[in-house]
Design an enzyme around this catalytic site. Sequence first.
Site, PDB file in Angstrom:
ATOM      1  NE  ARG A  46      45.554  47.405  49.275  1.00 13.46           N
ATOM      2  CZ  ARG A  46      45.259  47.668  48.004  1.00 13.46           C
ATOM      3  NH1 ARG A  46      45.359  48.906  47.522  1.00 13.46           N
ATOM      4  NH2 ARG A  46      44.878  46.695  47.201  1.00 13.46           N
ATOM      5  CE  LYS A  52      43.994  53.730  41.153  1.00 16.44           C
ATOM      6  NZ  LYS A  52      43.784  53.338  39.741  1.00 16.44           N
ATOM      7  CG  ASP A  53      43.470  52.670  46.422  1.00 12.52           C
ATOM      8  OD1 ASP A  53      42.729  52.640  45.421  1.00 12.52           O
ATOM      9  OD2 ASP A  53      44.478  51.949  46.543  1.00 12.52           O
ATOM     10  CB  THR A  66      38.891  47.984  32.723  1.00 12.45           C
ATOM     11  OG1 THR A  66      38.929  49.003  33.740  1.00 12.45           O
ATOM     12  CG2 THR A  66      37.673  48.200  31.844  1.00 12.45           C
ATOM     13  CG  LEU A 108      30.988  53.275  35.519  1.00 12.27           C
ATOM     14  CD1 LEU A 108      30.476  52.462  34.357  1.00 12.27           C
ATOM     15  CD2 LEU A 108      29.920  53.474  36.565  1.00 12.27           C
ATOM     16  NE  ARG A 109      39.167  56.680  36.052  1.00  9.36           N
ATOM     17  CZ  ARG A 109      40.213  56.325  35.332  1.00  9.36           C
ATOM     18  NH1 ARG A 109      40.484  56.949  34.195  1.00  9.36           N
ATOM     19  NH2 ARG A 109      40.990  55.333  35.714  1.00  9.36           N
ATOM     20  NE  ARG A 159      38.377  43.737  42.362  1.00  8.19           N
ATOM     21  CZ  ARG A 159      37.948  43.472  43.601  1.00  8.19           C
ATOM     22  NH1 ARG A 159      36.686  43.136  43.778  1.00  8.19           N
ATOM     23  NH2 ARG A 159      38.755  43.548  44.631  1.00  8.19           N
ATOM     24  N   GLY A 160      41.620  41.770  41.033  1.00  3.97           N
ATOM     25  CA  GLY A 160      42.880  41.235  41.515  1.00  3.97           C
ATOM     26  C   GLY A 160      43.972  42.282  41.466  1.00  3.97           C
ATOM     27  CG  ASN A 161      47.808  41.230  43.097  1.00  3.09           C
ATOM     28  OD1 ASN A 161      48.037  40.728  42.000  1.00  3.09           O
ATOM     29  ND2 ASN A 161      48.061  40.598  44.231  1.00  3.09           N
ATOM     30  CB  THR A 211      45.851  38.742  40.080  1.00  3.28           C
ATOM     31  OG1 THR A 211      46.442  38.307  41.308  1.00  3.28           O
ATOM     32  CG2 THR A 211      44.682  37.835  39.734  1.00  3.28           C
ATOM     33  NE  ARG A 212      44.372  44.651  38.276  1.00  4.43           N
ATOM     34  CZ  ARG A 212      44.468  45.968  38.482  1.00  4.43           C
ATOM     35  NH1 ARG A 212      43.827  46.806  37.681  1.00  4.43           N
ATOM     36  NH2 ARG A 212      45.206  46.432  39.458  1.00  4.43           N
ATOM     37  CB  CYS A 252      34.981  53.121  44.020  1.00  2.26           C
ATOM     38  SG  CYS A 252      33.892  52.329  45.204  1.00  2.26           S
TER      39      CYS A 252
END
Length: 397
Positions: free
Chosen positions: A34, A106-107, A154, A157-158, A176-178, A181-182, A270
């Site tokens: 990615r 994890k993805d 965040t 949901l976990r 959201r975002g990489n 970005t966060r 997810c």
Amino acid sequence: VSTQSTGSSQMANDLSSTRSDCGTLPRVINVGSRCSELALCQTYLVIDLLKSRNSNLTFNVIKMSTKGDEILDKSLSKIGGKSLFTKELEVALADHRVDFVVHSLKDLPTTLPPGLAIGAVIKRHDPRDCVVLHTKHRAITRLSALPAGSVLGTSSLRRVAQLSRNYPQLKFENIRGNLNTRLRKLDTDNKYDGIVLAAAGIERLGWGERVNMFLGKQDMLYAVSQGAMAVEVREGDTDTVSMLSQISHTPTAIRITAERTFMRVLDGGCSVPIGTWSELDDDSQLTLSGTVLSCDGSEMLFSERSDLLPPSLPPTHLCSIDMLHRPGLAIADPLGGRELLERDNIVLHPTGIYCNSHDMRRFDVAQGCGNMIAERLEAMGARDVLRRARESGSVIN
């Protein structure tokens, strides 16, 4: 990016005796990744590990954008699908446009596309979640010390379910975002008092000094496979699999086998709040914890199990041959491929991970441990809790 892999050769745990050559591998190996800074950092970490053992090879990184990268105005559960950050990479791998792909494990869905497998699991970094606070709260070291009504960002949901249960005075907003970005949103939007992240990502990028606190087991069970990286390959690409065996870390692979089995049995992903925690003590005792929660954290099911792992022992010759390739797999030179993998003691475990044949029974026990945790939670009503979580259409895991 390359500076993040300084000393990375110490992370490798050879699955096989180190090879002095790379068989028929092309001198230029195409690697899929990615485009984010973290993804590229992880990809170059894997490449550096391989270069330290195969100095004659050249690696070409091919960057790709995935559906999960491109759609940023929705939570991932509302986009749909289980391969939001992997599908485009896996298509390129299956089409032979790349030779292997590096993922945050994890993805990676617990069930891989036909013909693909995990060729290596890289030594796990810190799997815990962590909290980065706005500068106005930099002196705070405990979540309980945040003012009531403080907002944590965040999209998980976990995380929301567990933190809502333990810290009901806090509020949560989607972000959201990489990673870059966060962090920028935290610093400039004046919307968040803090954000919750995976510790491994922020530390791999060299930003560990921004972390205010790490969340222990009592606060937050982490996501399945969090902190680990996987290298995905084509089944039957024996030269690539043999090369990758040099850098795969067996203790990490055993732990994530238990974790991924637990999630696969429950058909998690997810869109549901599932957490885990695993430990491998003295390379002999595996302990796995698993939890399933309602979206608001009001319901929580928990189970834990410990299993002793058998010693590493060579399998029978017949077992080795039977496990080298799955039934029906077509490869160009099946006899040569079998001989190559057998020489390096490499087999494909039923969970889709290549491992040392001497460790097959250890992976079997890890798989069984994950199965048992999932079955215990099912008996407690986990499927009903997860069904309601999916129907709620909330944020992601």
